[in-house]
Design a protein around this motif. Structure first.
Motif, PDB file in Angstrom:
ATOM      1  N   MET A 139      15.555  33.921   2.437  1.00  0.00           N
ATOM      2  CA  MET A 139      14.684  32.696   1.915  1.00  0.00           C
ATOM      3  C   MET A 139      15.639  31.419   1.489  1.00  0.00           C
ATOM      4  O   MET A 139      16.632  31.673   0.778  1.00  0.00           O
ATOM      5  CB  MET A 139      13.807  33.019   0.702  1.00  0.00           C
ATOM      6  CG  MET A 139      12.802  33.730   0.984  1.00  0.00           C
ATOM      7  SD  MET A 139      11.480  33.725  -0.162  1.00  0.00           S
ATOM      8  CE  MET A 139      12.282  34.504  -1.620  1.00  0.00           C
ATOM      9  N   ALA A 140      15.360  30.379   2.240  1.00  0.00           N
ATOM     10  CA  ALA A 140      16.047  29.163   1.583  1.00  0.00           C
ATOM     11  C   ALA A 140      15.596  28.723   0.209  1.00  0.00           C
ATOM     12  O   ALA A 140      14.641  28.861  -0.086  1.00  0.00           O
ATOM     13  CB  ALA A 140      15.856  28.053   2.701  1.00  0.00           C
ATOM     14  N   SER A 141      16.473  28.023  -0.230  1.00  0.00           N
ATOM     15  CA  SER A 141      16.126  27.406  -1.851  1.00  0.00           C
ATOM     16  C   SER A 141      16.825  26.129  -1.972  1.00  0.00           C
ATOM     17  O   SER A 141      18.067  25.859  -1.251  1.00  0.00           O
ATOM     18  CB  SER A 141      16.601  28.585  -2.820  1.00  0.00           C
ATOM     19  OG  SER A 141      18.003  28.797  -2.713  1.00  0.00           O
ATOM     20  N   LYS A 142      16.672  25.359  -2.750  1.00  0.00           N
ATOM     21  CA  LYS A 142      16.765  24.110  -3.236  1.00  0.00           C
ATOM     22  C   LYS A 142      16.542  23.576  -4.386  1.00  0.00           C
ATOM     23  O   LYS A 142      15.650  24.245  -5.072  1.00  0.00           O
ATOM     24  CB  LYS A 142      16.688  23.019  -2.157  1.00  0.00           C
ATOM     25  CG  LYS A 142      15.369  22.768  -1.906  1.00  0.00           C
ATOM     26  CD  LYS A 142      15.003  21.378  -1.088  1.00  0.00           C
ATOM     27  CE  LYS A 142      13.735  20.874  -1.219  1.00  0.00           C
ATOM     28  NZ  LYS A 142      13.596  19.859  -0.136  1.00  0.00           N
ATOM     29  N   LEU A 143      17.199  22.889  -5.101  1.00  0.00           N
ATOM     30  CA  LEU A 143      16.953  22.213  -6.340  1.00  0.00           C
ATOM     31  C   LEU A 143      16.019  21.059  -6.363  1.00  0.00           C
ATOM     32  O   LEU A 143      16.337  20.172  -5.517  1.00  0.00           O
ATOM     33  CB  LEU A 143      18.159  21.879  -7.135  1.00  0.00           C
ATOM     34  CG  LEU A 143      18.781  23.148  -7.875  1.00  0.00           C
ATOM     35  CD1 LEU A 143      20.063  22.579  -8.472  1.00  0.00           C
ATOM     36  CD2 LEU A 143      18.196  23.769  -8.811  1.00  0.00           C
ATOM     37  N   ILE A 144      14.950  21.006  -7.107  1.00  0.00           N
ATOM     38  CA  ILE A 144      14.179  19.688  -7.055  1.00  0.00           C
ATOM     39  C   ILE A 144      13.977  19.320  -8.670  1.00  0.00           C
ATOM     40  O   ILE A 144      14.187  20.175  -9.360  1.00  0.00           O
ATOM     41  CB  ILE A 144      12.619  20.260  -6.532  1.00  0.00           C
ATOM     42  CG1 ILE A 144      12.105  21.265  -7.343  1.00  0.00           C
ATOM     43  CG2 ILE A 144      12.839  20.472  -5.069  1.00  0.00           C
ATOM     44  CD1 ILE A 144      10.509  21.164  -7.205  1.00  0.00           C
ATOM     45  N   SER A 145      13.861  18.114  -8.524  1.00  0.00           N
ATOM     46  CA  SER A 145      13.560  17.638 -10.164  1.00  0.00           C
ATOM     47  C   SER A 145      11.995  17.589 -10.691  1.00  0.00           C
ATOM     48  O   SER A 145      11.073  17.205  -9.722  1.00  0.00           O
ATOM     49  CB  SER A 145      13.978  16.247 -10.277  1.00  0.00           C
ATOM     50  OG  SER A 145      15.588  16.243  -9.893  1.00  0.00           O
ATOM     51  N   VAL A 146      11.767  18.099 -11.712  1.00  0.00           N
ATOM     52  CA  VAL A 146      10.400  18.185 -12.253  1.00  0.00           C
ATOM     53  C   VAL A 146      10.200  17.365 -13.364  1.00  0.00           C
ATOM     54  O   VAL A 146      10.903  17.453 -14.148  1.00  0.00           O
ATOM     55  CB  VAL A 146      10.020  19.722 -12.487  1.00  0.00           C
ATOM     56  CG1 VAL A 146       8.468  19.690 -12.846  1.00  0.00           C
ATOM     57  CG2 VAL A 146      10.180  20.622 -11.407  1.00  0.00           C
ATOM     58  N   ARG A 147       9.373  16.507 -13.248  1.00  0.00           N
ATOM     59  CA  ARG A 147       9.066  15.411 -14.236  1.00  0.00           C
ATOM     60  C   ARG A 147       8.397  16.200 -15.414  1.00  0.00           C
ATOM     61  O   ARG A 147       7.791  17.303 -15.373  1.00  0.00           O
ATOM     62  CB  ARG A 147       8.222  14.536 -14.058  1.00  0.00           C
ATOM     63  CG  ARG A 147       8.732  13.359 -13.060  1.00  0.00           C
ATOM     64  CD  ARG A 147       7.981  12.274 -13.038  1.00  0.00           C
ATOM     65  NE  ARG A 147       8.513  11.464 -12.056  1.00  0.00           N
ATOM     66  CZ  ARG A 147       8.205  10.039 -12.156  1.00  0.00           C
ATOM     67  NH1 ARG A 147       7.305   9.534 -12.815  1.00  0.00           N
ATOM     68  NH2 ARG A 147       8.772   9.173 -11.180  1.00  0.00           N
ATOM     69  N   GLU A 148       8.798  15.943 -16.750  1.00  0.00           N
ATOM     70  CA  GLU A 148       8.169  16.174 -17.871  1.00  0.00           C
ATOM     71  C   GLU A 148       6.662  15.928 -18.079  1.00  0.00           C
ATOM     72  O   GLU A 148       6.370  14.932 -17.760  1.00  0.00           O
ATOM     73  CB  GLU A 148       9.006  15.861 -19.210  1.00  0.00           C
ATOM     74  CG  GLU A 148       8.495  16.460 -20.532  1.00  0.00           C
ATOM     75  CD  GLU A 148       9.416  16.017 -21.708  1.00  0.00           C
ATOM     76  OE1 GLU A 148       9.329  16.550 -22.621  1.00  0.00           O
ATOM     77  OE2 GLU A 148      10.172  14.814 -21.495  1.00  0.00           O
ATOM     78  N   TYR A 149       5.983  17.046 -18.288  1.00  0.00           N
ATOM     79  CA  TYR A 149       4.593  16.639 -18.470  1.00  0.00           C
ATOM     80  C   TYR A 149       4.008  17.729 -19.470  1.00  0.00           C
ATOM     81  O   TYR A 149       4.592  18.686 -19.876  1.00  0.00           O
ATOM     82  CB  TYR A 149       3.823  16.738 -17.177  1.00  0.00           C
ATOM     83  CG  TYR A 149       3.600  17.960 -16.573  1.00  0.00           C
ATOM     84  CD1 TYR A 149       2.577  18.670 -16.601  1.00  0.00           C
ATOM     85  CD2 TYR A 149       4.720  18.544 -15.848  1.00  0.00           C
ATOM     86  CE1 TYR A 149       2.462  20.096 -16.370  1.00  0.00           C
ATOM     87  CE2 TYR A 149       4.808  19.738 -15.357  1.00  0.00           C
ATOM     88  CZ  TYR A 149       3.563  20.632 -15.585  1.00  0.00           C
ATOM     89  OH  TYR A 149       3.601  21.801 -15.208  1.00  0.00           O
ATOM     90  N   THR A 150       2.841  17.123 -20.082  1.00  0.00           N
ATOM     91  CA  THR A 150       2.276  18.087 -20.892  1.00  0.00           C
ATOM     92  C   THR A 150       0.771  18.402 -20.553  1.00  0.00           C
ATOM     93  O   THR A 150       0.259  17.960 -19.513  1.00  0.00           O
ATOM     94  CB  THR A 150       1.931  17.367 -22.264  1.00  0.00           C
ATOM     95  OG1 THR A 150       1.591  16.092 -22.179  1.00  0.00           O
ATOM     96  CG2 THR A 150       3.182  17.326 -23.060  1.00  0.00           C
ATOM     97  N   VAL A 151       0.483  19.634 -20.771  1.00  0.00           N
ATOM     98  CA  VAL A 151      -0.736  20.083 -20.319  1.00  0.00           C
ATOM     99  C   VAL A 151      -1.837  20.532 -21.477  1.00  0.00           C
ATOM    100  O   VAL A 151      -1.282  20.815 -22.414  1.00  0.00           O
ATOM    101  CB  VAL A 151      -0.459  21.876 -19.623  1.00  0.00           C
ATOM    102  CG1 VAL A 151      -1.581  22.018 -18.969  1.00  0.00           C
ATOM    103  CG2 VAL A 151       0.739  21.440 -18.616  1.00  0.00           C
ATOM    104  N   ARG A 152      -3.085  20.059 -21.107  1.00  0.00           N
ATOM    105  CA  ARG A 152      -3.992  20.183 -22.267  1.00  0.00           C
ATOM    106  C   ARG A 152      -4.068  21.831 -22.174  1.00  0.00           C
ATOM    107  O   ARG A 152      -4.140  22.394 -21.551  1.00  0.00           O
ATOM    108  CB  ARG A 152      -5.363  19.552 -21.906  1.00  0.00           C
ATOM    109  CG  ARG A 152      -5.347  17.954 -22.221  1.00  0.00           C
ATOM    110  CD  ARG A 152      -6.518  17.570 -21.346  1.00  0.00           C
ATOM    111  NE  ARG A 152      -6.717  15.942 -21.794  1.00  0.00           N
ATOM    112  CZ  ARG A 152      -7.469  15.840 -22.930  1.00  0.00           C
ATOM    113  NH1 ARG A 152      -8.121  16.725 -23.379  1.00  0.00           N
ATOM    114  NH2 ARG A 152      -7.663  14.655 -23.244  1.00  0.00           N
TER     115      ARG A 152
END
Ligand code: ZN
Length: 82
Positions: free
Chosen positions: A1-14
Motif C-alpha cells: 500500500m502506498a502512503s504519503k503525508l497530507i496536511s489536515v486543517r484544524e477544525y472543530t466538530v459539533r
C-alpha cells in the motif's frame, strides 16, 4: 500500500451522534502471548478475552429509590404583624 503525508486543517466538530461499528482485531495478547482475535468498538485491544474478560456493559443500574428530600415549607401565621 502506498502512503504519503497530507496536511489536515484544524477544525472543530459539533457534538453529534454517530453510529460506530465494532471490528474484529487479530492480535497477540500481551499477557499470554497467544494469537487471538477480539471484537471491539475502540482501539486495538491488548489482551485476549481469557486474560481480560469483557465487562458487563454497566454495573448495577438499579439504584434504591431516592428518598424525598425535605422541602422548606412556608407556614402562614394567623397573626398579622402591622
Ligand atoms: Zn491472553
Amino acid at each position: 500500500m502506498a502512503s504519503k503525508l497530507i496536511s489536515v486543517r484544524e477544525y472543530t466538530v459539533r457534538a453529534h451522534q454517530r453510529e460506530i461499528h465494532t471490528r474484529v482485531f487479530n492480535f497477540i495478547c500481551k499477557q499470554c502471548n497467544e494469537t487471538t482475535n477480539r471484537e471491539t468498538y475502540g482501539p486495538r485491544p491488548l489482551y485476549c478475552e481469557r486474560c481480560r474478560p469483557p465487562q458487563p456493559p454497566k454495573r448495577q443500574q438499579l439504584k434504591p429509590a431516592a428518598k424525598a428530600k425535605p422541602r422548606p415549607m412556608t407556614y402562614k401565621s394567623n397573626t398579622d404583624l402591622d
